[in-house]
Write an enzyme that holds these catalytic residues in place. Sequence first.
Site, PDB file in Angstrom:
ATOM      1  N   CYS A  27       0.866  -1.170   0.000  1.00 34.18           N
ATOM      2  CA  CYS A  27       0.000   0.000   0.000  1.00 34.18           C
ATOM      3  C   CYS A  27       0.907   1.226   0.000  1.00 34.18           C
ATOM      4  O   CYS A  27       2.057   1.146  -0.425  1.00 34.18           O
ATOM      5  CB  CYS A  27      -0.941  -0.019   1.201  1.00 34.18           C
ATOM      6  SG  CYS A  27      -0.092   0.013   2.800  1.00 34.18           S
ATOM      7  N   HIS A 557      29.697  -8.957  14.373  1.00 35.51           N
ATOM      8  CA  HIS A 557      29.828  -9.342  12.958  1.00 35.51           C
ATOM      9  C   HIS A 557      31.302  -9.657  12.697  1.00 35.51           C
ATOM     10  O   HIS A 557      32.155  -8.775  12.662  1.00 35.51           O
ATOM     11  CB  HIS A 557      29.355  -8.215  12.050  1.00 35.51           C
ATOM     12  CG  HIS A 557      29.131  -8.636  10.624  1.00 35.51           C
ATOM     13  ND1 HIS A 557      30.166  -8.857   9.756  1.00 35.51           N
ATOM     14  CD2 HIS A 557      28.001  -8.866   9.926  1.00 35.51           C
ATOM     15  CE1 HIS A 557      29.690  -9.202   8.572  1.00 35.51           C
ATOM     16  NE2 HIS A 557      28.367  -9.215   8.657  1.00 35.51           N
TER      17      HIS A 557
END
Length: 636
Positions: A27, A557
């Site tokens: 939308c 990470h």
Amino acid sequence: MATTKDMAQQVLDKIGGSSNINQVWNCATRLRFKLKDEDKVDIEKVKNIDGVMGAQFSGNQFQVIIGNRVSDVYEEIDNMVGNQGDGNSEDKQGIVSSIMDFISGVFTPILPALAGAGLLKGLLAVFVTAGWMSPKSDTYFVLNAIGDSIFYFLPFFLAVSTAKKIRTNEYLALVVAGTFMYPTFMESFSKMSEGGPKSLDFLGLGFFNIPFASYATTVIPIIISVIFLKYVYNAVKKVMPSALQLMFAPMIAFLIVIPLSLWLIGPLGNGLGALLAGAFTWLFDFSGLFAGLLIAGLMPLIVMTGMHYALAPIAITSLTTIGFDNMVGPAFLISNAAQAGAALGVAIVTRNKDMRYLGISSSLSAAIGITEPAMYGVNMKMKKPFVLAIISASLIGAFAGWYGLKAFTMTGLMGVFAIPIFANPSGNMESLIVAAVLYVLSILLACILVVIFRFKEEKPNELITEEVNDNHIANNNEESAIDSKATTVLSPLKGKLVPLSKVSDATFSEEIMGKGIAIEPEENKVVSPIDGQIMVLPDSKHAIGIKGDNGEEILIHIGIDTVSLNGAFFKDHVKVGDHVKAGDLLVEFDREAIRSKDIQTVTMIIITNTMEYLDVLPINENGEIFEGEHLLSLVK
């Protein structure tokens, strides 16, 4: 900011991959998914994706709030999913959820056309009212035709979007719409008032009388007729030999569906639409103050559930039958402005630089009618501003309902550029002026309330930062020197400290994922820097996400582009869901083997919920650090 392609890939990864998707569409501000297995969704990870404002389940939909970039992200996802997102869902869902899902799917594709045409009609009304253009001029004739086209021929647009939603042939649906809008029927309807016939005696049976009616700008008749067409067409094809289906199946479907639609479905649909419009007109006539207060105040909650799409056919029917919309347009305008004002108030009050930037940008977005960034990214996150925005919208909405504020056309985004739709085509400027004033008041009232009832921030960001740093220096960086409001993060490995700004990956160096520090490892293991739960551990084992017991969210990470190794040279010692203590072994890796592949091993320790803290402070940004030493302070 992550690219739209990266965002699309991350969203897919966190919801179970493209194979878990039955249907996906978008939308104005959010992605909407129908999924095969909702348990595969990690909603917290989706919320933490850079660029995602929020995520939620609504009925049987999973919605990801993106904001202004949603159409671009959808295009990337559509390319990645391919045909896998077109299957029919076998999941059971409630009646209300099914209706909301259906209406959303029908009206979302035509919103850009409604927005552009509606705004043009509103501006023309302003030009005529102000005397800048004559309604008899050739220029007005052409521009009015452009603005009026989608509304007059709305059955054609809805035929296509409905057919796509229910997966039937759009061109067959257009034949139904074309018959509804056929000039002979339209002309006969216009001549009824002049004493012309009121119906056609179809088949000469005497009871199969097709009444003349105008289906221009109508909603319900064409939608129901296209649904009827799908089932009849499919039923005909099942009993007809395949060699005859191409010609005869459509013809037989037309001969069944269209006469019945003209005779029964069309008139009943028009009557139902008029009944709905009349019900809301009665509500406002009975108590405009109460109706305006209720609808404007509840509008943010209606938007959150996706039920606002159900208001579109009501608004269109109201415009068609009584010539104005005193419910949807005014409530949306006021509610959106209040969300903009509350976000602006947050930007004024907050001492967090990131939140101030987000408050300003999302306030501007809400001011033009896109409220999700302000609602989800700012106001709901801070809680009190969201409540104050609802209170503001309720108060201004009550006045609008009492006054009888009316929109005379509709547009897709109810913001500052939608104000012209309140211009009365008769030439009265009063409604336009009132709409503009209430729009401004909605922003100001919400902003002022947020400033007055401000959320508590005991010290400015800069002051706390200075105090913590001074304590570090005065006490030789010992933990006892850290401000009592700071959360401690320990080093997960031994190595050399590297400032994030010097990391070669922009995602980390530009702090897109959040603030933190990097370490070039000198050992082959990573331990937990906090007490918490393992939330992320991909198959590649190169990254670990931990949610701490104190609410801190940390991403470790290992290396840059190590995901390409597909887990080679890594060994995990925990799994998602495990609770760990600071110092527990998480992952072992072979840094020399990784480097032999020309892959960097510099390891980033990122606070992914940085915006929840006043600051994230590295104890040092250079030199050696040992496993378990104090690495970061998270200042509340």
